[in-house]
Write a protein that holds these residues in place. Structure first.
Motif, mmCIF file in Angstrom:
data_model
loop_
_atom_site.group_PDB
_atom_site.id
_atom_site.type_symbol
_atom_site.label_atom_id
_atom_site.label_comp_id
_atom_site.label_asym_id
_atom_site.label_seq_id
_atom_site.Cartn_x
_atom_site.Cartn_y
_atom_site.Cartn_z
ATOM 1 N N LEU A 55 70.603 38.490 60.013
ATOM 2 C CA LEU A 55 69.142 38.267 60.022
ATOM 3 C C LEU A 55 68.566 38.409 58.615
ATOM 4 O O LEU A 55 67.774 37.564 58.159
ATOM 5 C CB LEU A 55 68.490 39.279 60.984
ATOM 6 C CG LEU A 55 67.030 39.026 61.289
ATOM 7 C CD1 LEU A 55 66.871 37.766 62.119
ATOM 8 C CD2 LEU A 55 66.430 40.222 62.058
ATOM 9 N N ILE A 56 68.998 39.462 57.923
ATOM 10 C CA ILE A 56 68.495 39.687 56.563
ATOM 11 C C ILE A 56 68.911 38.534 55.650
ATOM 12 O O ILE A 56 68.116 38.006 54.861
ATOM 13 C CB ILE A 56 69.029 41.044 56.016
ATOM 14 C CG1 ILE A 56 68.399 42.203 56.803
ATOM 15 C CG2 ILE A 56 68.721 41.190 54.533
ATOM 16 C CD1 ILE A 56 69.023 43.556 56.516
ATOM 17 N N GLY A 57 70.173 38.109 55.795
ATOM 18 C CA GLY A 57 70.671 36.998 54.983
ATOM 19 C C GLY A 57 69.895 35.720 55.252
ATOM 20 O O GLY A 57 69.526 34.992 54.322
ATOM 21 N N PHE A 58 69.632 35.481 56.550
ATOM 22 C CA PHE A 58 68.918 34.249 56.911
ATOM 23 C C PHE A 58 67.507 34.252 56.323
ATOM 24 O O PHE A 58 67.049 33.239 55.766
ATOM 25 C CB PHE A 58 68.869 34.123 58.439
ATOM 26 C CG PHE A 58 68.216 32.858 58.899
ATOM 27 C CD1 PHE A 58 68.711 31.619 58.514
ATOM 28 C CD2 PHE A 58 67.082 32.889 59.712
ATOM 29 C CE1 PHE A 58 68.101 30.439 58.942
ATOM 30 C CE2 PHE A 58 66.468 31.727 60.137
ATOM 31 C CZ PHE A 58 66.979 30.499 59.749
ATOM 32 N N THR A 59 66.831 35.400 56.415
ATOM 33 C CA THR A 59 65.453 35.472 55.854
ATOM 34 C C THR A 59 65.500 35.270 54.341
ATOM 35 O O THR A 59 64.615 34.622 53.776
ATOM 36 C CB THR A 59 64.788 36.823 56.203
ATOM 37 O OG1 THR A 59 65.620 37.877 55.718
ATOM 38 C CG2 THR A 59 64.555 36.985 57.679
ATOM 39 N N PHE A 60 66.555 35.786 53.705
ATOM 40 C CA PHE A 60 66.655 35.608 52.244
ATOM 41 C C PHE A 60 66.836 34.126 51.900
ATOM 42 O O PHE A 60 66.244 33.621 50.934
ATOM 43 C CB PHE A 60 67.825 36.436 51.709
ATOM 44 C CG PHE A 60 67.949 36.393 50.217
ATOM 45 C CD1 PHE A 60 66.860 36.711 49.382
ATOM 46 C CD2 PHE A 60 69.145 36.038 49.601
ATOM 47 C CE1 PHE A 60 66.976 36.679 47.997
ATOM 48 C CE2 PHE A 60 69.256 35.996 48.211
ATOM 49 C CZ PHE A 60 68.169 36.312 47.416
#
Lengths: 313, 337
Positions: A45-50
């Protein structure tokens, strides 16, 4: 048992017990679920938002360090990093190579594994046993060793070129080519597929094969109309796992593949480490993830189909 | 000669099969007429399934010949033989519907779509399963699966129909129904049929003739009545039906010591409360109701006898007179009188 309980008027208590035990079962499965959520779900999730330009919070440090970072321009983010990647001819070449190597290697793995499994099932004997045993040896050899072995075998100064040079033939150097990645991928993926497909083919009952023969079917017909359709689920599972594994492979393409284009696993690492472009690296990772998800859908469809055929759902 | 061959359903001559170094079938001969239904009956391991598999072509005999309708098929594979088999567990392909299962042999033969559809419909109609033609085998009952397997075999219009313990997976009630269905179909179609079974009741009730097998050989091949009333060997006598077996001779209705083996069917013992010719006294030890008759165990001074009766039913402990109406006498295992 249930009908007996119903007759004795204890259905209600059974239902309560059932609901209680299902809660208990859910509680038992909670720790691994939370572990997967914490160590896989949240980083994804964090990677996708980045990748969409969310550069605050847990992405703040990497956004400062990384180059060519595109912060979000809308409330939902931005596709600027995606645009970067798709306008980069290197990426397009890498994507084509990755898909081509994945498709060719997977087909080869399945064909070879199926041939060995069918030989073992329909012919049997000592040769089949030896072949089946030898074919799973690579499972016990670390990938980096296999890659090095292939390198010394097919390299410019490798065994094959030296051997053929002695008889006056100029054998091509296969290392640093996509062919070497295919060879390496087949070598490393074959054992698992053989185990999977062999177990599926072995599970087809003798009577189902014999009844087809009794109906007049030739061996080829028996294979195409009975054995392969009945072993379809393990074949698809083996194919899905092989394809997903090859698509995201790193060691084999790094050791054996060309510099450009190269497989996306290597390119993602290059973009992240060498080029310091973590946002573009993540975009590529999500594209690989989407492609792998497509394969996973095939896997789920196959499982559901098999369950329906067997009357489980 | 041609007429004889045309009337020949199946002929096995000198069949021999060795598996894993062990002789399973030894010099087996059997011939049956076209349209006849026979059973291979025997206990597990007697070689009946091996024989059936040699007829079907799944096993090639080490010696001997297999002829179907006068044609030597000994060295042909199952796909080339004019026979069709119904397997013990039906062997229906779970990924195909009922109609596709039945259509399979016709597609292999290259029949056109219309002809295939007509034949499939006819075969399914024959076994009353038209309403299940689009079902998967896993969705229908065991008895229905058995009928699909039968339809798949019949649609091939084989010269010989082979049934390998076709009723063993069915419950008692269904077994009786399917047994009657098979017999009725076999008679209607006049198809030469071989059925393998270890269930003597099944074999005796369904077959024109029964081959009783023991240790790879046929002990006796005869019609059910003959097998029961005149068992040629002691093995057949004990295997078929119930038997009181005594080692000794029968003299004036009494078992005395001797070298023969005497066999007496329980229904060949006459019980009465009055003394009469050759009847000897005994005491009733057990009375077991068996539905339409009673099984009575009586101790006489010359042995313990089991009798079947539905006329005179004594009570446990009662003194009765037992007369031997008919007996079988064996020497070295062979019937001598």
């Amino acid at each position: 048992m249930r009908s007996l309980l119903r007759r004795t008027g204890k259905e209600g208590s059974l239902a309560n017990n059932g609901s209680g035990s299902s809660l208990f079962g859910f509680a038992l499965s909670l720790p691994p679920l939370l572990l997967v959520l914490g160590f896989v779900g949240i980083p994804i999730l964090i990677g996708f938002t980045f990748s969409l330009g969310f550069t605050k919070g847990p992405n703040r440090v990497i956004a400062i360090i990384g180059q060519q970072i595109h912060p979000k321009t809308h409330w939902w983010g931005t596709f600027a990093a995606y645009s970067d990647v798709f306008h980069d001819s290197r990426f397009v070449g890498d994507l084509v190579l990755t898909l081509a190597v994945t498709a060719i290697s997977t087909v080869l793995v399945i064909v070879i594994a199926l041939a060995i499994a069918l030989h073992q099932r329909l012919v049997g004997g000592r040769t089949a046993s030896v072949l089946a045993t030898l074919s799973i040896v690579p499972l016990f050899v670390p990938v980096v060793i296999s890659a090095w072995a292939i390198h010394t075998f097919y390299g410019g100064d490798g065994f094959m070129r030296s051997f053929f040079a002695n008889i006056g033939i100029n054998f091509p150097t296969l290392t640093s080519t996509s062919t070497a990645i295919v060879i390496g991928s087949v070598w490393t993926s074959l054992p698992f597929s053989i185990l999977m497909i062999s177990s599926g083919v072995q599970a087809v009952p003798d009577a189902l094969i014999e009844s087809a023969k009794d109906c007049g079917a030739s061996t080829l017909k028996v294979i195409s109309t009975v054995v392969v359709p009945l072993a379809q689920t393990p074949i698809i599972i083996a194919g899905s796992f092989t394809a997903i594994g090859i698509m995201g492979s790193f060691t084999i393409p790094l050791f054996l593949g060309p510099n450009q284009p190269t497989m996306l696993g290597v390119e993602i690492s290059n973009f992240f480490g060498s080029y310091n472009r973590p946002q573009q690296s993540l975009v590529m990772a999500f594209i690989v993830f989407l492609a792998a998800s497509g394969i996973a859908v095939l896997y789920i469809w196959s499982n559901v189909k098999s369950a329906k055929e067997n009357g489980r759902i | 000669m041609k007429n004889v061959e045309a009337n020949m359903g199946l002929e096995l001559r000198g069949l021999k099969k060795i598996l894993g170094g062990r002789v399973i079938i030894e010099n087996l001969d059997l011939s049956m007429a076209k349209g006849e239904m026979i059973s291979l009956l025997g206990p597990s391991g007697c070689g009946k399934t091996t024989t059936l598999r040699m007829i079907a072509g799944f096993l090639i005999p080490d010696a001997g010949t297999v002829k179907v309708a006068g044609k030597d098929v000994t060295n042909l594979g199952p796909e080339k033989r004019p026979s069709a088999m119904v397997f013990q567990n039906y062997a229906l392909w779970p990924h195909m519907t009922v109609s596709r299962n039945v259509a399979y042999p016709l597609k292999i033969k290259g029949l056109g779509k219309i002809e295939t559809a007509e034949k499939v419909e006819a075969a399914l109609g024959l076994v009353n399963l038209l309403h299940h033609q689009d079902s998967r085998p896993g969705r229908i009952s065991g008895g229905e699966q058995q009928r699909v397997a039968l339809a798949r075999a019949l649609v091939q219009e084989p010269d010989v129909l082979l049934l390998d313990e076709p009723l063993s997976n069915l419950d008692a009630k269904l077994r009786e129904k399917v047994r009657e269905d098979i017999r009725e179909l076999q008679r209607r179609l006049g198809i030469t049929t071989v059925i393998v079974t270890h269930d003597q009741e099944e074999a005796l009730s369904i077959s024109d003739r029964v081959a009783v097998m023991n240790a790879g050989k046929i002990e006796q091949f005869s019609n059910p009545q003959d097998l029961y009333r005149h068992p040629a060997t002691e093995y057949v006598a004990t295997f078929i039906g119930a038997l009181n077996r005594f080692e000794g001779n029968l003299v004036e209705g009494r078992i005395v010591s001797g070298s023969d083996v005497i066999g007496i069917r329980p229904e060949d013992l006459i019980l009465s409360s009055q003394q009469n010719d050759d009847a000897l006294p005994g005491t009733v030890e057990l009375v077991i109701p068996r539905g339409h008759f009673f099984e009575v165990v009586i101790r006489r001074e010359d042995g313990i006898f089991k009798a079947f009766t539905n006329e005179f039913i004594p009570a446990v402990g009662e003194n009765v007179f037992v007369k031997i109406k008919k007996s079988l006498r064996y020497q070295n295992g062979k019937l001598v009188g």
